[in-house]
Design a protein around this motif. Structure first.
Motif, PDB file in Angstrom:
ATOM      1  N   ALA A  23       0.833  -1.206   0.000  1.00 49.95           N
ATOM      2  CA  ALA A  23       0.000   0.000   0.000  1.00 49.95           C
ATOM      3  C   ALA A  23       0.868   1.257   0.000  1.00 49.95           C
ATOM      4  O   ALA A  23       0.577   2.222  -0.721  1.00 49.95           O
ATOM      5  N   LEU A  24       1.935   1.249   0.786  1.00 52.44           N
ATOM      6  CA  LEU A  24       2.855   2.388   0.820  1.00 52.44           C
ATOM      7  C   LEU A  24       3.519   2.583  -0.528  1.00 52.44           C
ATOM      8  O   LEU A  24       3.589   3.707  -1.044  1.00 52.44           O
ATOM      9  N   ASP A  25       3.983   1.507  -1.131  1.00 50.78           N
ATOM     10  CA  ASP A  25       4.632   1.576  -2.435  1.00 50.78           C
ATOM     11  C   ASP A  25       3.673   2.135  -3.482  1.00 50.78           C
ATOM     12  O   ASP A  25       4.041   3.009  -4.278  1.00 50.78           O
ATOM     13  N   LYS A  26       2.425   1.663  -3.473  1.00 56.19           N
ATOM     14  CA  LYS A  26       1.437   2.141  -4.442  1.00 56.19           C
ATOM     15  C   LYS A  26       1.135   3.618  -4.215  1.00 56.19           C
ATOM     16  O   LYS A  26       1.032   4.393  -5.174  1.00 56.19           O
ATOM     17  N   ALA A  27       0.996   4.026  -2.965  1.00 55.14           N
ATOM     18  CA  ALA A  27       0.693   5.429  -2.663  1.00 55.14           C
ATOM     19  C   ALA A  27       1.826   6.348  -3.123  1.00 55.14           C
ATOM     20  O   ALA A  27       1.569   7.424  -3.685  1.00 55.14           O
ATOM     21  N   ILE A  28       3.064   5.926  -2.903  1.00 56.58           N
ATOM     22  CA  ILE A  28       4.208   6.725  -3.340  1.00 56.58           C
ATOM     23  C   ILE A  28       4.238   6.804  -4.865  1.00 56.58           C
ATOM     24  O   ILE A  28       4.411   7.888  -5.439  1.00 56.58           O
ATOM     25  N   ALA A  29       4.062   5.668  -5.537  1.00 54.77           N
ATOM     26  CA  ALA A  29       4.065   5.653  -7.002  1.00 54.77           C
ATOM     27  C   ALA A  29       2.942   6.521  -7.561  1.00 54.77           C
ATOM     28  O   ALA A  29       3.145   7.274  -8.525  1.00 54.77           O
ATOM     29  N   ALA A  34       1.221  11.589 -10.078  1.00 53.27           N
ATOM     30  CA  ALA A  34       0.388  12.796 -10.065  1.00 53.27           C
ATOM     31  C   ALA A  34       1.254  14.050 -10.131  1.00 53.27           C
ATOM     32  O   ALA A  34       0.913  15.017 -10.828  1.00 53.27           O
ATOM     33  N   ALA A  35       2.382  14.027  -9.426  1.00 53.59           N
ATOM     34  CA  ALA A  35       3.287  15.179  -9.445  1.00 53.59           C
ATOM     35  C   ALA A  35       3.874  15.382 -10.844  1.00 53.59           C
ATOM     36  O   ALA A  35       3.963  16.515 -11.328  1.00 53.59           O
ATOM     37  N   LYS A  36       4.252  14.279 -11.490  1.00 47.87           N
ATOM     38  CA  LYS A  36       4.780  14.377 -12.860  1.00 47.87           C
ATOM     39  C   LYS A  36       3.711  14.906 -13.805  1.00 47.87           C
ATOM     40  O   LYS A  36       3.982  15.760 -14.655  1.00 47.87           O
ATOM     41  N   PRO A  41       8.957  19.592 -11.681  1.00 52.76           N
ATOM     42  CA  PRO A  41      10.256  19.134 -12.173  1.00 52.76           C
ATOM     43  C   PRO A  41      10.698  17.878 -11.418  1.00 52.76           C
ATOM     44  O   PRO A  41      10.475  17.747 -10.211  1.00 52.76           O
ATOM     45  N   GLN A  42      11.340  16.962 -12.140  1.00 49.98           N
ATOM     46  CA  GLN A  42      11.766  15.707 -11.541  1.00 49.98           C
ATOM     47  C   GLN A  42      12.700  15.934 -10.359  1.00 49.98           C
ATOM     48  O   GLN A  42      12.628  15.237  -9.353  1.00 49.98           O
ATOM     49  N   GLY A  43      13.561  16.936 -10.473  1.00 50.85           N
ATOM     50  CA  GLY A  43      14.483  17.237  -9.376  1.00 50.85           C
ATOM     51  C   GLY A  43      13.767  17.633  -8.101  1.00 50.85           C
ATOM     52  O   GLY A  43      14.197  17.301  -6.999  1.00 50.85           O
ATOM     53  N   LEU A  44      12.660  18.359  -8.246  1.00 50.59           N
ATOM     54  CA  LEU A  44      11.875  18.749  -7.072  1.00 50.59           C
ATOM     55  C   LEU A  44      11.228  17.526  -6.431  1.00 50.59           C
ATOM     56  O   LEU A  44      11.219  17.388  -5.205  1.00 50.59           O
ATOM     57  N   ILE A  45      10.703  16.641  -7.245  1.00 48.59           N
ATOM     58  CA  ILE A  45      10.086  15.411  -6.728  1.00 48.59           C
ATOM     59  C   ILE A  45      11.123  14.599  -5.960  1.00 48.59           C
ATOM     60  O   ILE A  45      10.885  14.161  -4.830  1.00 48.59           O
TER      61      ILE A  45
END
Length: 63
Positions: A23-29, A34-36, A41-45
């Motif tokens: 669940a944690l892995d899915k939430a992070i992914a 969503a951020a992308k 920017p990838q660097g900010l993420i």
């Protein structure tokens, strides 16, 4: 740091731990996706994820 469990000592992992890790892995992914999509920017993420990882590590070490 006595409340930190090393996974190699908890193997085989219980079903509850496996479900929580998934669940944690899915939430992070999902959050990174969503951020992308929002154009961050990838660097900010990466910086934000790294900052949270450092904060959690600091919290575990100082407790």
């Amino acid at each position: 740091m006595s409340n930190v469990t090393r996974l190699r000592h908890a193997l085989p992992m219980s079903q509850d731990i496996s479900v929580a890790v998934s669940a944690l892995d899915k939430a992070i992914a999902d959050a990174v996706g969503a951020a992308k999509s929002a154009g961050l920017p990838q660097g900010l993420i990466v910086g934000l994820l790294h900052g949270h990882a450092n904060a959690q590590t600091h919290q575990m070490v100082t407790e």
